[in-house]
Design a protein around this motif. Structure first.
Motif, PDB file in Angstrom:
ATOM      1  N   ARG A  34      37.036  47.052  40.122  1.00 26.90           N
ATOM      2  CA  ARG A  34      38.326  47.731  40.960  1.00 26.90           C
ATOM      3  C   ARG A  34      39.345  46.794  41.213  1.00 26.90           C
ATOM      4  NH1 ARG A  34      33.779  49.891  44.122  1.00 26.90           N
ATOM      5  NH2 ARG A  34      34.085  48.074  45.587  1.00 26.90           N
ATOM      6  N   ASP A  35      38.973  45.634  41.392  1.00 24.82           N
ATOM      7  CA  ASP A  35      40.115  44.521  41.674  1.00 24.82           C
ATOM      8  C   ASP A  35      41.000  44.268  40.385  1.00 24.82           C
ATOM      9  OD1 ASP A  35      39.193  44.247  44.109  1.00 24.82           O
ATOM     10  OD2 ASP A  35      38.297  42.503  44.088  1.00 24.82           O
ATOM     11  N   TRP A  36      39.975  44.521  39.262  1.00 21.72           N
ATOM     12  CA  TRP A  36      40.651  44.188  37.865  1.00 21.72           C
ATOM     13  C   TRP A  36      41.527  45.580  37.515  1.00 21.72           C
ATOM     14  CZ3 TRP A  36      41.801  40.454  34.719  1.00 21.72           C
ATOM     15  CH2 TRP A  36      42.366  40.696  33.478  1.00 21.72           C
ATOM     16  N   ALA A  37      41.264  46.725  37.870  1.00 20.20           N
ATOM     17  CA  ALA A  37      42.012  47.775  37.541  1.00 20.20           C
ATOM     18  C   ALA A  37      43.275  47.682  38.070  1.00 20.20           C
ATOM     19  CB  ALA A  37      41.351  49.179  37.688  1.00 20.20           C
ATOM     20  N   VAL A  38      43.465  47.160  39.616  1.00 25.07           N
ATOM     21  CA  VAL A  38      44.479  47.088  40.208  1.00 25.07           C
ATOM     22  C   VAL A  38      45.513  45.892  39.616  1.00 25.07           C
ATOM     23  CG1 VAL A  38      45.344  46.494  42.737  1.00 25.07           C
ATOM     24  CG2 VAL A  38      43.528  48.159  42.484  1.00 25.07           C
ATOM     25  N   LEU A  39      44.721  44.904  39.399  1.00 26.14           N
ATOM     26  CA  LEU A  39      45.545  43.855  38.754  1.00 26.14           C
ATOM     27  C   LEU A  39      46.313  44.191  37.456  1.00 26.14           C
ATOM     28  CD1 LEU A  39      46.150  40.794  39.221  1.00 26.14           C
ATOM     29  CD2 LEU A  39      44.409  40.314  37.685  1.00 26.14           C
ATOM     30  N   CYS A  40      45.727  45.000  36.624  1.00 30.46           N
ATOM     31  CA  CYS A  40      46.129  45.317  35.351  1.00 30.46           C
ATOM     32  C   CYS A  40      47.214  46.446  35.583  1.00 30.46           C
ATOM     33  CB  CYS A  40      45.221  46.120  34.435  1.00 30.46           C
ATOM     34  SG  CYS A  40      44.018  44.796  33.907  1.00 30.46           S
ATOM     35  N   GLU A  41      47.330  47.160  36.613  1.00 30.32           N
ATOM     36  CA  GLU A  41      48.576  47.928  37.058  1.00 30.32           C
ATOM     37  C   GLU A  41      49.621  47.084  37.747  1.00 30.32           C
ATOM     38  OE1 GLU A  41      46.945  51.371  39.189  1.00 30.32           O
ATOM     39  OE2 GLU A  41      45.705  51.970  37.491  1.00 30.32           O
ATOM     40  N   SER A  42      49.622  46.052  38.292  1.00 30.36           N
ATOM     41  CA  SER A  42      50.451  45.239  38.905  1.00 30.36           C
ATOM     42  C   SER A  42      51.710  44.973  38.145  1.00 30.36           C
ATOM     43  CB  SER A  42      49.828  44.148  39.423  1.00 30.36           C
ATOM     44  OG  SER A  42      51.008  43.087  39.868  1.00 30.36           O
ATOM     45  N   ALA A  43      52.937  45.228  38.585  1.00 27.95           N
ATOM     46  CA  ALA A  43      54.021  45.036  37.946  1.00 27.95           C
ATOM     47  C   ALA A  43      54.372  43.550  37.755  1.00 27.95           C
ATOM     48  CB  ALA A  43      55.427  45.566  38.508  1.00 27.95           C
ATOM     49  N   ALA A  69      30.456  45.939  31.041  1.00 28.73           N
ATOM     50  CA  ALA A  69      31.145  45.263  32.150  1.00 28.73           C
ATOM     51  C   ALA A  69      31.583  46.309  33.114  1.00 28.73           C
ATOM     52  CB  ALA A  69      32.372  44.221  31.585  1.00 28.73           C
ATOM     53  N   THR A  70      31.162  47.261  33.141  1.00 30.76           N
ATOM     54  CA  THR A  70      31.309  48.543  34.002  1.00 30.76           C
ATOM     55  C   THR A  70      30.629  48.626  35.447  1.00 30.76           C
ATOM     56  OG1 THR A  70      29.904  50.000  32.878  1.00 30.76           O
ATOM     57  CG2 THR A  70      31.942  49.933  32.112  1.00 30.76           C
ATOM     58  N   ASP A  71      29.185  48.692  35.437  1.00 37.87           N
ATOM     59  CA  ASP A  71      28.653  48.831  36.396  1.00 37.87           C
ATOM     60  C   ASP A  71      27.365  47.803  36.565  1.00 37.87           C
ATOM     61  OD1 ASP A  71      26.848  49.841  38.491  1.00 37.87           O
ATOM     62  OD2 ASP A  71      28.206  51.649  38.507  1.00 37.87           O
ATOM     63  N   GLU A  72      26.445  48.318  35.825  1.00 29.62           N
ATOM     64  CA  GLU A  72      25.363  47.851  35.708  1.00 29.62           C
ATOM     65  C   GLU A  72      24.374  47.538  36.928  1.00 29.62           C
ATOM     66  OE1 GLU A  72      23.785  46.660  33.086  1.00 29.62           O
ATOM     67  OE2 GLU A  72      25.452  46.612  31.647  1.00 29.62           O
ATOM     68  N   GLY A  73      24.632  48.802  37.941  1.00 27.53           N
ATOM     69  CA  GLY A  73      23.932  48.806  39.013  1.00 27.53           C
ATOM     70  C   GLY A  73      24.175  47.708  40.261  1.00 27.53           C
ATOM     71  N   SER A  74      25.358  46.965  39.845  1.00 28.05           N
ATOM     72  CA  SER A  74      25.737  45.999  40.891  1.00 28.05           C
ATOM     73  C   SER A  74      27.254  46.329  41.436  1.00 28.05           C
ATOM     74  CB  SER A  74      25.747  44.784  40.042  1.00 28.05           C
ATOM     75  OG  SER A  74      26.550  43.716  40.678  1.00 28.05           O
ATOM     76  N   SER A  75      27.175  46.368  42.832  1.00 29.75           N
ATOM     77  CA  SER A  75      28.251  46.466  43.841  1.00 29.75           C
ATOM     78  C   SER A  75      29.246  45.365  43.499  1.00 29.75           C
ATOM     79  CB  SER A  75      27.938  46.416  45.134  1.00 29.75           C
ATOM     80  OG  SER A  75      27.279  45.388  45.732  1.00 29.75           O
ATOM     81  N   TRP A  91      43.364  32.810  35.849  1.00 35.88           N
ATOM     82  CA  TRP A  91      41.951  32.319  36.209  1.00 35.88           C
ATOM     83  C   TRP A  91      41.136  33.680  35.916  1.00 35.88           C
ATOM     84  CZ3 TRP A  91      41.036  28.632  40.786  1.00 35.88           C
ATOM     85  CH2 TRP A  91      39.737  28.115  40.972  1.00 35.88           C
ATOM     86  N   CYS A  92      41.838  34.751  36.568  1.00 32.04           N
ATOM     87  CA  CYS A  92      40.834  36.141  36.644  1.00 32.04           C
ATOM     88  C   CYS A  92      40.896  36.438  35.073  1.00 32.04           C
ATOM     89  CB  CYS A  92      41.734  37.177  37.356  1.00 32.04           C
ATOM     90  SG  CYS A  92      41.514  36.945  39.287  1.00 32.04           S
ATOM     91  N   THR A  93      42.019  36.273  34.242  1.00 33.71           N
ATOM     92  CA  THR A  93      41.868  36.771  32.997  1.00 33.71           C
ATOM     93  C   THR A  93      40.818  36.083  32.237  1.00 33.71           C
ATOM     94  OG1 THR A  93      44.225  37.289  33.235  1.00 33.71           O
ATOM     95  CG2 THR A  93      43.337  37.140  31.127  1.00 33.71           C
ATOM     96  N   ALA A  94      40.690  34.760  32.255  1.00 30.95           N
ATOM     97  CA  ALA A  94      39.788  33.789  31.700  1.00 30.95           C
ATOM     98  C   ALA A  94      38.400  34.398  32.122  1.00 30.95           C
ATOM     99  CB  ALA A  94      40.101  32.320  31.909  1.00 30.95           C
ATOM    100  N   ALA A  95      38.460  34.603  33.255  1.00 31.78           N
ATOM    101  CA  ALA A  95      36.967  34.905  33.811  1.00 31.78           C
ATOM    102  C   ALA A  95      36.829  36.351  33.211  1.00 31.78           C
ATOM    103  CB  ALA A  95      36.978  34.837  35.209  1.00 31.78           C
ATOM    104  N   ARG A  96      37.458  37.078  33.177  1.00 33.31           N
ATOM    105  CA  ARG A  96      37.276  38.452  32.514  1.00 33.31           C
ATOM    106  C   ARG A  96      36.837  38.372  31.260  1.00 33.31           C
ATOM    107  NH1 ARG A  96      36.320  43.456  35.400  1.00 33.31           N
ATOM    108  NH2 ARG A  96      36.443  45.134  33.567  1.00 33.31           N
ATOM    109  N   VAL A  97      37.574  37.505  30.392  1.00 33.07           N
ATOM    110  CA  VAL A  97      37.162  37.338  28.853  1.00 33.07           C
ATOM    111  C   VAL A  97      35.667  37.166  28.774  1.00 33.07           C
ATOM    112  CG1 VAL A  97      37.355  35.867  26.885  1.00 33.07           C
ATOM    113  CG2 VAL A  97      39.425  36.666  28.190  1.00 33.07           C
ATOM    114  N   MET A  98      35.032  36.289  29.861  1.00 32.09           N
ATOM    115  CA  MET A  98      33.759  35.814  29.734  1.00 32.09           C
ATOM    116  C   MET A  98      32.708  36.843  30.499  1.00 32.09           C
ATOM    117  SD  MET A  98      34.045  33.016  28.281  1.00 32.09           S
ATOM    118  CE  MET A  98      32.138  32.580  28.543  1.00 32.09           C
ATOM    119  N   LEU A  99      33.180  37.885  31.321  1.00 30.03           N
ATOM    120  CA  LEU A  99      32.600  38.716  32.101  1.00 30.03           C
ATOM    121  C   LEU A  99      31.272  39.390  31.337  1.00 30.03           C
ATOM    122  CD1 LEU A  99      32.019  40.341  34.703  1.00 30.03           C
ATOM    123  CD2 LEU A  99      33.641  41.867  33.965  1.00 30.03           C
ATOM    124  N   PRO A 100      31.536  39.874  30.084  1.00 29.51           N
ATOM    125  CA  PRO A 100      30.393  40.516  29.465  1.00 29.51           C
ATOM    126  C   PRO A 100      29.100  39.495  29.060  1.00 29.51           C
ATOM    127  CG  PRO A 100      32.193  41.260  28.454  1.00 29.51           C
ATOM    128  CD  PRO A 100      32.715  40.362  29.314  1.00 29.51           C
TER     129      PRO A 100
END
Length: 311
Positions: free
Chosen positions: A28-37, A15-21, A100-109
């Protein structure tokens, strides 16, 4: 519906890159969210309310806990953990978007794996990925909690695949039709009534024609006034010249030209910029595709009439 048994492959897909922007942007958005207080505070409340999340501090911790349940085959606990998130998605609480983002992230792979099965000639990988994720976010946001409380992972995966396939089928057909229309009308490039641009290297005459095409498109409000300038190798040039020509000969309504352009046109000259054709807009994206499909029909008819007249 039973759970998908291919546990390892469905959850180990990158779920890192796979050649897809699109994927890079999501990560990138997920990384920012995970650092959010603020997100951390919400997860702390979740860990107090739901035992499997105990000790979780970030959204990624929650994803890891749910993924661990899946890998262990703890289906009932996995369903309950997913339903915990899905209920919050359908409520109006402050943690709705995070859930919403977390549930979708579970399904991302799994979404990435399913996207790979939909690759075909004529559609970019990034467009396939985007369609899959648009479908995923819509399915997560509308999941029937009471009617389908079991097999949540498999249900979301199947619903996402079905919706994405419908989207891609319409998208693939429309893109093919547009290409066919363009090929049909290319012989008319020398006709003063046709705005289609000649191929070849850039020269002053071509650049002037490109500028005229863009000005005309702005006048017709097919594109906005801040649309980037066209270049001879820009795919926007052929699309704009095609729809402007169709409007000028009254084969296409301005509203239909706007729909085609807004759906198919990439307004950015930057290769990695997310095009307007790959929006994660859920049901709104589906409505845009339907309107684009209807708008292409008169354009197809114009191409047929032009071909018959030129014969």
């Amino acid at each position: 519906m039973s759970h998908i048994t291919n546990t390892h492959s469905s959850l180990s897909a990158s779920a890192t890159d796979e050649g897809s922007s699109t994927l890079r942007s999501l990560n990138r958005d997920w990384a920012v969210l995970c650092e959010s207080a603020r997100a951390g505070d919400a997860v702390a409340h979740w860990s107090d309310e739901h035992l499997p999340f105990e000790g979780a501090h970030t959204p990624q911790d929650v994803v890891d806990r749910i993924t661990g349940l899946f890998r262990r085959g703890a289906w009932e606990q996995h369903d309950q953990a997913m339903l915990f998130l899905l209920r919050r998605v359908q409520e109006s609480g402050s943690d709705r978007d995070l859930a919403w983002c977390t549930a979708a992230r579970v399904m991302l792979p799994k979404a990435v794996s399913m996207a790979k099965t939909q690759q075909r000639d004529g559609i970019r990988w990034d467009d396939i990925v985007s369609s899959m994720f648009s479908a995923l976010f819509e399915v997560v946001g509308t999941y029937p909690l009471e009617r389908r409380p079991r097999g949540v992972f498999a249900n979301i995966a199947m619903d996402t695949l079905v919706l994405a396939q419908k989207t891609l089928a319409a998208d693939y057909d429309n893109r093919s039709v547009l290409q066919e229309i363009g090929d049909t009308l290319l012989p008319l490039a020398g006709d003063r009534t046709a705005a289609l641009l000649p191929s070849g290297g850039p020269d002053p005459a071509t650049q002037a024609q490109l500028a005229d095409c863009l000005v005309r498109a702005v006048e017709l409000e097919i594109v906005s006034r801040d649309e980037p300038e066209l270049s001879s190798d820009d795919p926007r040039a052929e699309l704009l010249s095609l729809v402007v020509w169709a409007v000028d000969i009254q084969a296409l309504k301005i509203s239909d030209a706007q729909r085609i352009a807004s759906y198919y046109l990439d307004s950015s000259a930057t290769p990695d910029r997310t095009p307007r054709t790959r929006r994660s807009m859920g049901s709104e994206g589906a409505r845009l595709r339907q309107r684009a499909s209807r708008a292409v029909r008169p354009l197809r008819q114009a191409a047929l009439q032009a071909r018959q007249s030129a014969a």
